[in-house]
Motif scaffolding. Structure first.
Motif, PDB file in Angstrom:
ATOM      1  N   SER A 260       0.836  -1.196   0.000  1.00 31.99           N
ATOM      2  CA  SER A 260       0.000   0.000   0.000  1.00 31.99           C
ATOM      3  C   SER A 260       0.871   1.246   0.000  1.00 31.99           C
ATOM      4  O   SER A 260       2.030   1.198   0.431  1.00 31.99           O
ATOM      5  CB  SER A 260      -0.926   0.012   1.226  1.00 31.99           C
ATOM      6  N   PRO A 261       0.332   2.388  -0.426  1.00 28.01           N
ATOM      7  CA  PRO A 261       1.090   3.639  -0.345  1.00 28.01           C
ATOM      8  C   PRO A 261       1.371   4.069   1.090  1.00 28.01           C
ATOM      9  O   PRO A 261       2.166   4.986   1.307  1.00 28.01           O
ATOM     10  CB  PRO A 261       0.170   4.653  -1.055  1.00 28.01           C
ATOM     11  N   TRP A 262       0.737   3.425   2.063  1.00 28.04           N
ATOM     12  CA  TRP A 262       0.951   3.751   3.473  1.00 28.04           C
ATOM     13  C   TRP A 262       1.968   2.805   4.110  1.00 28.04           C
ATOM     14  O   TRP A 262       2.120   2.771   5.324  1.00 28.04           O
ATOM     15  CB  TRP A 262      -0.369   3.714   4.223  1.00 28.04           C
ATOM     16  N   MET A 263       2.682   2.057   3.300  1.00 19.78           N
ATOM     17  CA  MET A 263       3.720   1.172   3.797  1.00 19.78           C
ATOM     18  C   MET A 263       4.867   1.982   4.381  1.00 19.78           C
ATOM     19  O   MET A 263       5.359   2.927   3.775  1.00 19.78           O
ATOM     20  CB  MET A 263       4.245   0.303   2.642  1.00 19.78           C
ATOM     21  N   LEU A 264       5.309   1.594   5.570  1.00 20.30           N
ATOM     22  CA  LEU A 264       6.517   2.161   6.164  1.00 20.30           C
ATOM     23  C   LEU A 264       7.619   1.125   6.008  1.00 20.30           C
ATOM     24  O   LEU A 264       7.582   0.065   6.653  1.00 20.30           O
ATOM     25  CB  LEU A 264       6.295   2.491   7.640  1.00 20.30           C
ATOM     26  N   VAL A 265       8.573   1.394   5.160  1.00 20.96           N
ATOM     27  CA  VAL A 265       9.699   0.477   4.971  1.00 20.96           C
ATOM     28  C   VAL A 265      10.964   1.317   5.067  1.00 20.96           C
ATOM     29  O   VAL A 265      11.195   2.209   4.260  1.00 20.96           O
ATOM     30  CB  VAL A 265       9.592  -0.310   3.644  1.00 20.96           C
TER      31      VAL A 265
END
Length: 229
Positions: free
Chosen positions: A146-151
Motif C-alpha cells: 500500500s502507499p501507506w507502507m513504512l519500509v
C-alpha cells in the motif's frame, strides 16, 4: 531479547490476545550453518481471521536478527492483511509495516478513505523521526503493497521510537477487523490468491534467494507456501 524480537513478540501477543488465536504449528528452522536451529515458523489460528504466520530467523555469525508477522484475513474478506517485519542486520535496524490492500485502491475510493486515510498522520509522523531513512525497495514490490507502507532503516533510538507507530497501525487494523470495511467490487478470493502469489514470489522478492541459501530449498519453500496460501 533483542529489540526486533521484543517488538515482534509484543505485537504477536497483542494480536493473538485480541483475536483469540492459538498456536497450531511451531516448527524449528535449521541450517547447515549451525548445529542449532536458526529460526522458527509458527502458525496461529482461531478468531475472526484466517491465520497468523510468524517467521523468526536469528543467525549472529552473519548479523541476522529477523522477525516477521503476517496476519491474514479470510479469503472473502476485504479487510487488509497486517504485516510487520522487524530486523537488525548487523549495522542498522529495519522495519516493514503495512496493511496490504484487498482491493484496487484507485477505483475503490470509499474503501481507501475508510481503511487507509486514517494512517496518513501516522506515516507522516514516522518519517519525521530522527534517524530513519528509506529502505531500498523497488517500485515493482511497492505496487503489491500500500502507499501507506513504512519500509525503512533506522538507528537504535529511531527503531525504539517507531514502536508507537506499530502500535497505532495495529490498533487501527484491529478496529477494521472488528467493525468491518466498505464493500468492494473485486473477486476477493481470486485477487488475494494472485496478489499473494506475486507478493511472495522469488521472482519478485530477492529475499527468497537469501532464505534459500540459509535454510535450503525445502524449508524455504515450506515457509513461502505457508505465506502464499
Amino acid at each position: 531479547m533483542s529489540l526486533p524480537a521484543a517488538l515482534s513478540e509484543r505485537t504477536l501477543e497483542t494480536l493473538s490476545g485480541a483475536l483469540g488465536s492459538a498456536v497450531v504449528t511451531d516448527e524449528p528452522l535449521t541450517s547447515a550453518m549451525s548445529p542449532d536451529p536458526v529460526g522458527r515458523l509458527r502458525v496461529l489460528r482461531g478468531g475472526p481471521i484466517d491465520k497468523l504466520v510468524t517467521v523468526d530467523l536469528v543467525v549472529p555469525p552473519i548479523g541476522l536478527d529477523s522477525h516477521m508477522i503476517f496476519a491474514f484475513t479470510d479469503s472473502d474478506s476485504a479487510v487488509p492483511h497486517f504485516t510487520l517485519d522487524s530486523v537488525y542486520g548487523g549495522e542498522y535496524y529495519a522495519m516493514h509495516l503495512d496493511l496490504i490492500p484487498r482491493a484496487d485502491l484507485a477505483v475503490e475510493l470509499e474503501y481507501l478513505d475508510a481503511v487507509f486515510l486514517p494512517l496518513t498522520p501516522l506515516l507522516d509522523g514516522a518519517w519525521q523521526v530522527e534517524g530513519i531513512s528509506a529502505a531500498a525497495v523497488g517500485p515493482r514490490q511497492r505496487a503489491m503493497m500500500s502507499p501507506w507502507m513504512l519500509v525503512c532503516r533506522a538507528t537504535e533510538p529511531a527503531f525504539t521510537e517507531l514502536a508507537t507507530t506499530v502500535d497505532a497501525y495495529l490498533r487501527h487494523w484491529l478496529t477494521l477487523v472488528d467493525k468491518g470495511v466498505p464493500a468492494v467490487g473485486a473477486d476477493l478470493p481470486a485477487r488475494d490468491r494472485a496478489n499473494r502469489a506475486n507478493l511472495f514470489s522469488p521472482q519478485v522478492d530477492p529475499v527468497w534467494a537469501q532464505v534459500t541459501r540459509l535454510l535450503g530449498a525445502e524449508q524455504s519453500e515450506r515457509v513461502r507456501q505457508e505465506l502464499a496460501q
